[in-house]
Design a protein around this motif. Structure first.
Motif, short mmCIF file in Angstrom:
data_model
loop_
_atom_site.label_atom_id
_atom_site.label_comp_id
_atom_site.label_asym_id
_atom_site.label_seq_id
_atom_site.Cartn_x
_atom_site.Cartn_y
_atom_site.Cartn_z
N GLY A 25 6.95 8.59 2.63
CA GLY A 25 6.58 8.80 1.24
C GLY A 25 6.49 10.29 0.92
O GLY A 25 7.00 10.76 -0.10
N ALA A 26 5.89 11.05 1.83
CA ALA A 26 5.79 12.50 1.63
C ALA A 26 7.18 13.11 1.68
O ALA A 26 7.55 13.93 0.83
N TYR A 27 7.97 12.67 2.64
CA TYR A 27 9.32 13.22 2.80
C TYR A 27 10.15 12.96 1.55
O TYR A 27 10.79 13.87 1.02
N SER A 28 10.12 11.73 1.07
CA SER A 28 10.98 11.40 -0.06
C SER A 28 10.51 12.10 -1.33
O SER A 28 11.31 12.46 -2.17
N SER A 29 9.19 12.32 -1.47
CA SER A 29 8.70 13.03 -2.65
C SER A 29 9.20 14.46 -2.64
O SER A 29 9.65 14.99 -3.64
N THR A 48 0.84 -1.19 0.00
CA THR A 48 0.00 0.00 0.00
C THR A 48 0.87 1.25 0.00
O THR A 48 0.57 2.23 -0.67
N ILE A 49 1.99 1.18 0.74
CA ILE A 49 2.93 2.30 0.75
C ILE A 49 3.45 2.53 -0.67
O ILE A 49 3.50 3.65 -1.15
N VAL A 50 3.79 1.43 -1.34
CA VAL A 50 4.26 1.53 -2.72
C VAL A 50 3.23 2.26 -3.60
O VAL A 50 3.55 3.17 -4.34
N GLY A 51 1.97 1.84 -3.45
CA GLY A 51 0.93 2.43 -4.29
C GLY A 51 0.64 3.87 -3.95
O GLY A 51 0.36 4.68 -4.82
N PHE A 52 0.72 4.19 -2.66
CA PHE A 52 0.30 5.53 -2.24
C PHE A 52 1.41 6.56 -2.30
O PHE A 52 1.21 7.68 -2.75
N SER A 53 2.62 6.17 -1.84
CA SER A 53 3.62 7.21 -1.63
C SER A 53 4.19 7.70 -2.95
O SER A 53 4.78 8.76 -3.02
N VAL A 54 3.96 6.93 -4.01
CA VAL A 54 4.40 7.42 -5.30
C VAL A 54 3.50 8.58 -5.76
O VAL A 54 3.89 9.38 -6.59
N ASN A 55 2.31 8.68 -5.14
CA ASN A 55 1.38 9.74 -5.51
C ASN A 55 1.96 11.14 -5.40
O ASN A 55 1.85 11.94 -6.30
N ASP A 56 2.56 11.41 -4.23
CA ASP A 56 3.11 12.75 -4.02
C ASP A 56 4.21 13.03 -5.02
O ASP A 56 4.33 14.14 -5.53
N THR A 57 5.01 12.00 -5.28
CA THR A 57 6.08 12.16 -6.26
C THR A 57 5.48 12.52 -7.62
O THR A 57 5.96 13.41 -8.31
N VAL A 58 4.39 11.82 -7.97
CA VAL A 58 3.74 12.07 -9.26
C VAL A 58 3.24 13.51 -9.33
O VAL A 58 3.42 14.20 -10.34
N VAL A 59 2.64 13.99 -8.22
CA VAL A 59 2.11 15.35 -8.21
C VAL A 59 3.23 16.36 -8.45
O VAL A 59 3.11 17.29 -9.26
N THR A 100 -2.59 15.96 1.54
CA THR A 100 -3.07 14.63 1.13
C THR A 100 -2.53 13.57 2.08
O THR A 100 -3.24 12.64 2.45
N THR A 101 -1.26 13.73 2.49
CA THR A 101 -0.72 12.76 3.44
C THR A 101 -1.41 12.89 4.79
O THR A 101 -1.75 11.89 5.42
N LEU A 102 -1.67 14.13 5.17
CA LEU A 102 -2.27 14.37 6.48
C LEU A 102 -3.66 13.74 6.60
O LEU A 102 -3.98 13.08 7.59
N THR A 103 -4.50 13.91 5.57
CA THR A 103 -5.85 13.35 5.66
C THR A 103 -5.78 11.83 5.77
O THR A 103 -6.52 11.22 6.53
N THR A 104 -4.85 11.23 5.02
CA THR A 104 -4.72 9.78 5.11
C THR A 104 -4.19 9.37 6.47
O THR A 104 -4.64 8.39 7.06
#
Lengths: 471, 326
Positions: free
Chosen positions: B285-289, B206-217, B252-256
C-alpha cells in the motif's frame, strides 16, 4: 489558557473514569478466548414447508431454546442469522457431542393424556418423599451418621421414583405436531390466550382426547421434545362430544409474553422442518487461555514498539503522542467494556492494529509541524498549523478505514464482525485522542518556558537549509 | 535525498509488474493443481478440522510422541478418505486431522478410536471446526461481496472529496495492493501449502481501508500544491508532493507494521497468517501510493492535456486550508 486547563481536566477525568470502568466492568470474552462451542443450525425446507420465512425461523429458535435450557449450559446465546440459520453459543462446553445430538433433528410436539391411576401413584410417591425428608432434621440432631446416610440414599431413590412417576402420568395419544395447523395468541376479553387449530384428522383425535379428559377428570399434557409445556383442563360442558371442529383456545394466567412463548413453542413443534448443524466451532478452555496470553503479549509488545519509535523519532512531541496513545488504549478498552463488545481473537487483532493506526494522526501532525518549523515559522504557529492542516488528511484516511469496517460489519459473519467493530471503535476514538489529547498536551507543553525549544520538536533544525514547502 | 518518482517510473512499474506476474504464475500453478487460484481452508470449502492433545496429567499418558502413521491407521480404519494429518507440539503430543465434513457420530467414533490407540485427550485442549459446504460458500460470497461494497464506497468517497481521476487511480493502486497480497499467498500456497481462511478476506478488506490512506495523503498534497501554484507542471508537483509526504507515508506505515510484527511474532497460530497478509498488503500500500498512484495520475494529466492546471480547477477546494506558507 483557561480553555486548555478545562480540556486537561476533562482528559484527566476521562482517564480516571476509563480506569474505573476497566477495573469494575468485566470484559466480555468471545468463545474462542473463554472456550466453548458455537453451533450454526440450518433450517431446511421440506415437503410440507417449502420456504423458510421469518415466522418459521422464530418458531424454530424457540424450539432450540427449549432444548438448550434442558442441557443446563450457563449463559447460552441463541440468535437467528440470515434467512434460515440459528446460531447457538455455548460457553464452557468442551465436548459439544451431547449438545449436537440434542439440537439436531425435527421438533417433537405431542398432546398426551393423564392416566388417573398413575396420578394416584405419583401422589403416594410424593408423600413418601416428604416423609423421608421430614425425618432428616431429627436424625441430624441425634447425630447418628449411619442413619443419616441411609436416609439420604433413601431420599435420592425416592426422588428418582417421583421423576419416573411423572413420566408415567402422561401417555401418548397419537395426536402430535403433524396435525397442528396453527397457533396464535389472542386477546380474550382482558386476558391473553393461545388459540390452536388442527387439521381434519387432528380435530377428530383432539375431540376424543378432550372427551376422555372431561370424563376421567384429568388434564391434557402438551409436550415439546418430552418437556411439558402446558397442562390445561377441559371444561365440563364438553363432556359429551369433546372439543370438536379442531379449534380450541388455551386460557390461563398468560401475559402477552408468556402467551407468545407458548404460541411459538407450539408452532415450532408443529413444523415438519428438518434442522441440521452446519457449522461447529469448538475451542477448549485451555486453548482459549493460551490465546488470551499470546494476544496480551502481542498487544503490549506492539504498544511498546510504537511508543519507542515515536519517542526516538519525534522527541518531545513523541513523548506527548506516547501519552496520548496510552490514553487512547485506556479509553478504547473502557469503551469495549462499557458497550459490552465481545472480544474475540480477531477483535483483539483489530484493537492491536488500531494502536498502530491511532498513532498515524500524530505522525501526520508532527511531520506537518516540522515542515512549518523548517519553513521558518515560530514554534507556536507551527504547532497550530500542524494540527490545522493535517486535519483533512486525518479525516480522509479514517473515513476510508471506516468504510471498509462498515462493509465488513454489515456483510461479514460472527468473528469477522468483532474485528470490524473493534477497529472502527478504535478509529473513532483515535480521532478524538489525536485531535484533543495530543493537541491539548502539546499546547500545555508550549506554555512551559523551558520546553519551548524548537530543537526538542525538530532535530537538526538549523544545520539543514530550510526545505521549501511550496514554491 | 529526493526520490525520482516520475523520471524513473519505468523502474517502479517494472517492480510492481514483476511482483504481480510472480503471483499470477503461482495462481496458475494452483489452478492447475486444485482448480482454484488460492488454497482455500475449510472455511470456504467445508470440512472438519480436529485438534487433540494428550492429557499429560494422567499417569503414563504422555510417555511417547504421537506417530503420524498410527493416526493414519486409525483414520483409515474408520473409512474416512482424503484426510491430512499433522503432529504438533515440541513433545509431539498433539495432532490435527483435516477431513471432509464429519457429522457428530462419525466424529465421536473417530475420537474414541484415536483415544484407545494413543491415550486420553485433554478436552480443554481440544479444538473442533466443522463447516458444512453450503456455509463455506456463504462465507466466501459474503466476503467477496463486502470487498466489492467497500471498493465502491471508497470510490464514491474519493470522488466526492477529490476528482474522479484521482479516485480511479487510487482504486488502481488498491487493486495492485490486493493483487500482490493474493499473489503472495498463492506463492506460499504452492511452496508451503498455506491456506487462506475467512480472516484472509478480513485482511484484504483492512488493506483496502488502510492502504488508500497514504494515497489520500499524497493526493491531498498534490491538490494543495496545484491550488497554491497553478502554473507548475504536474510532473514537478507530483514529485514534490511525494517527497514532501515521504516521511509521513513511511512512518505511518512503519508504526502500523510494528504492531503487526508484534502480532505476527507473539499473536499465536491463528493470527500469524492474518498478520502476514496485512504486513504484505500495507507495505504494498505504501509502495503503490508513493510510486504507482502518483505517477499514474501525472501520466494521465499529461496525456489528457491537463498537465498544467488552470487556477480555477481547484478553486472549489474548501477543506484544505490555504494559510500562507513560508
Amino acid at each position: 489558557m483557561g480553555r486548555q486547563r478545562g480540556l486537561l481536566l476533562l482528559i484527566l477525568a476521562l482517564v480516571i473514569a476509563s480506569i474505573i470502568v476497566i477495573v469494575k466492568v468485566p470484559t466480555r470474552l468471545g468463545l474462542d478466548l473463554r472456550g466453548g462451542s458455537q453451533l450454526t443450525i440450518q433450517v431446511n425446507p421440506s415437503e410440507e414447508v417449502k420456504q423458510i420465512t421469518e415466522r418459521e425461523l422464530e418458531a424454530v429458535q424457540k424450539v432450540i431454546e427449549g432444548r438448550i435450557n434442558g442441557l443446563g449450559v450457563s449463559e447460552p446465546v441463541i440468535q437467528t442469522v440470515g434467512e434460515n440459520q440459528v446460531v447457538v453459543q455455548l460457553p464452557g462446553v468442551d465436548n459439544p457431542q451431547q449438545a449436537e445430538r440434542v439440537l439436531g433433528g425435527t421438533a417433537q410436539l405431542d398432546f398426551r393424556s393423564e392416566n388417573p391411576t398413575q396420578i394416584a401413584f405419583l401422589q403416594v410417591r410424593q408423600e413418601e418423599l416428604q416423609e423421608l425428608q421430614a425425618k432428616q432434621p431429627a436424625l441430624e440432631k441425634a447425630g447418628d451418621q449411619a442413619a443419616i446416610a441411609a436416609n439420604q440414599s433413601a431420599i435420592a431413590a425416592k426422588e428418582k421414583q417421583v421423576e419416573d412417576a411423572i413420566k408415567q402420568v402422561y401417555e401418548k395419544t397419537g395426536l402430535d405436531g403433524r396435525y397442528l395447523r396453527d397457533a396464535r395468541t389472542e386477546l380474550q376479553g382482558n386476558s391473553w390466550a393461545v388459540g390452536i387449530s388442527f387439521d381434519q384428522k387432528g380435530a377428530d383425535l383432539f375431540a376424543d382426547l378432550t372427551k376422555k379428559a372431561v370424563q376421567t377428570n384429568t388434564r391434557l399434557g402438551i409436550f415439546l421434545d418430552d418437556q411439558l409445556l402446558s397442562a390445561p383442563t377441559v371444561p365440563a360442558e364438553f363432556a359429551q362430544t369433546g372439543i370438536i371442529g379442531g379449534n380450541a383456545i388455551i386460557t390461563g394466567n398468560f401475559t402477552a409474553e408468556s402467551a407468545k412463548e407458548l404460541e411459538l413453542q407450539l408452532r415450532g413443534g408443529s413444523l415438519p422442518v428438518p434442522i441440521q448443524i452446519v457449522e461447529n466451532r469448538t475451542v477448549g478452555a485451555t486453548l482459549g487461555q493460551d490465546s488470551i496470553r499470546s494476544s496480551i503479549i502481542a498487544g503490549i509488545g506492539g504498544l511498546i514498539l510504537v511508543l519507542a519509535f515515536m519517542i526516538v523519532y519525534y522527541r518531545l512531541p513523541g513523548v506527548i503522542s506516547a501519552i496520548a496513545l496510552t490514553i487512547y488504549a485506556l479509553l478504547t478498552f473502557a469503551a469495549f467494556n462499557l458497550l459490552g463488545v465481545t472480544l474475540t481473537l480477531p477483535g483483539i487483532a483489530g484493537f492491536v492494529l488500531s494502536i498502530g493506526m491511532a498513532v498515524d494522526a500524530n505522525v501526520l501532525i508532527f511531520e506537518r509541524t516540522r515542515e512549518e518549523l523548517r519553513a521558518g515559522k515560530t514554534l507556536y504557529r507551527s504547532v497550530e498549523s500542524g494540527f490545522f492542516r493535517a486535519f483533512s488528511s486525518i479525516l480522509d484516511s479514517n473515513v476510508t478505514t471506516l468504510i471498509a469496517c462498515a462493509a465488513l460489519f454489515w456483510l461479514g459473519a460472527g468473528l469477522v464482525r468483532g474485528f470490524a467493530l473493534t477497529l472502527a471503535l478504535g478509529v473513532v476514538i483515535s480521532m478524538f485522542t489525536a485531535l484533543t489529547c495530543s493537541r491539548t498536551l502539546m499546547l500545555y507543553v508550549l506554555s512551559i518556558q523551558s520546553l519551548r525549544k524548537p530543537e526538542l520538536f525538530c532535530p537538526n533544525l538549523r544545520s539543514k537549509p530550510p526545505v521549501e514547502v511550496t514554491s | 535525498m529526493k526520490l525520482q518518482v516520475i523520471r524513473r517510473r519505468g523502474l517502479w512499474w517494472a517492480i510492481s509488474v514483476g511482483c504481480i506476474v510472480a503471483g499470477l504464475v503461482a495462481m496458475g500453478v494452483l489452478w492447475n493443481q486444485i482448480g482454484m487460484p488460492l488454497r482455500p481452508s475449510l472455511d470456504f470449502v467445508g470440512g472438519t478440522r480436529l485438534q487433540f492433545e494428550l492429557d499429560c496429567t494422567k499417569p503414563n499418558n504422555c510417555d511417547r510422541p504421537i506417530q503420524t502413521a498410527a493416526v493414519r491407521e486409525v483414520v483409515d480404519a474408520e473409512g474416512i478418505a482424503n484426510s491430512t494429518i499433522q503432529v504438533l507440539g515440541q513433545e509431539q503430543q498433539a495432532v490435527t486431522i483435516r477431513t471432509t465434513a464429519l457429522d457428530v457420530d462419525q466424529r465421536t467414533k473417530l475420537q474414541a478410536a484415536l483415544e484407545s490407540k494413543l491415550g486420553a485427550f485433554d478436552v480443554r485442549k481440544t479444538q473442533i471446526d466443522t463447516v458444512g459446504p453450503t456455509v463455506g460458500q456463504q462465507l466466501f460470497s459474503s466476503g467477496l461481496l463486502s470487498l466489492i461494497v467497500s471498493f465502491a464506497g471508497i470510490t464514491l468517497y474519493l470522488t466526492i472529496r477529490f476528482q474522479l481521476d484521482y479516485a480511479i487511480f487510487a482504486l488502481v493502486a488498491l487493486f495492485h495492493d490486493i493483487l500482490i497480497t493474493v499473489g503472495f499467498f498463492a506463492i506460499l500456497g504452492v511452496i508451503n501449502g498455506t491456506e487462506v481462511d475467512s480472516l484472509f478476506i478480513v485482511a484484504l478488506l483492512t488493506i483496502v481501508g488502510f492502504s488508500v490512506n497514504d494515497t489520500v495523503v499524497i493526493y491531498d498534497r498534490v491538490r494543495e500544491t496545484i491550488a497554491l501554484s497553478p502554473g507548475r507542471h504536474i510532473n514537478d508537483i507530483v514529485d514534490d508532493a511525494v517527497n514532501q509526504t515521504l516521511t509521513r507515508s513511511i512512518n505511518t506505515t512503519l508504526t502500523t507494521l510494528l504492531t503487526l510484527i508484534a502480532l505476527f511474532l507473539f499473536g499465536g497460530e491463528t493470527l500469524k497468517n492474518f498478520a502476514l497478509a496485512l504486513i504484505v498488503g500495507f507495505i504494498m500500500g505504501a509502495y503503490s501510493s508513493i510510486f504507482i498512484a502518483s505517477s499514474l495520475l501525472a501520466l494521465w494529466r499529461e496525456r489528457t492535456g491537463n498537465a498544467i492546471a488552470p487556477a480555477s480547477a481547484t478553486a472549489t477546494d474548501a477543506i484544505a486550508p490555504h494559510d500562507q506558507v513560508g
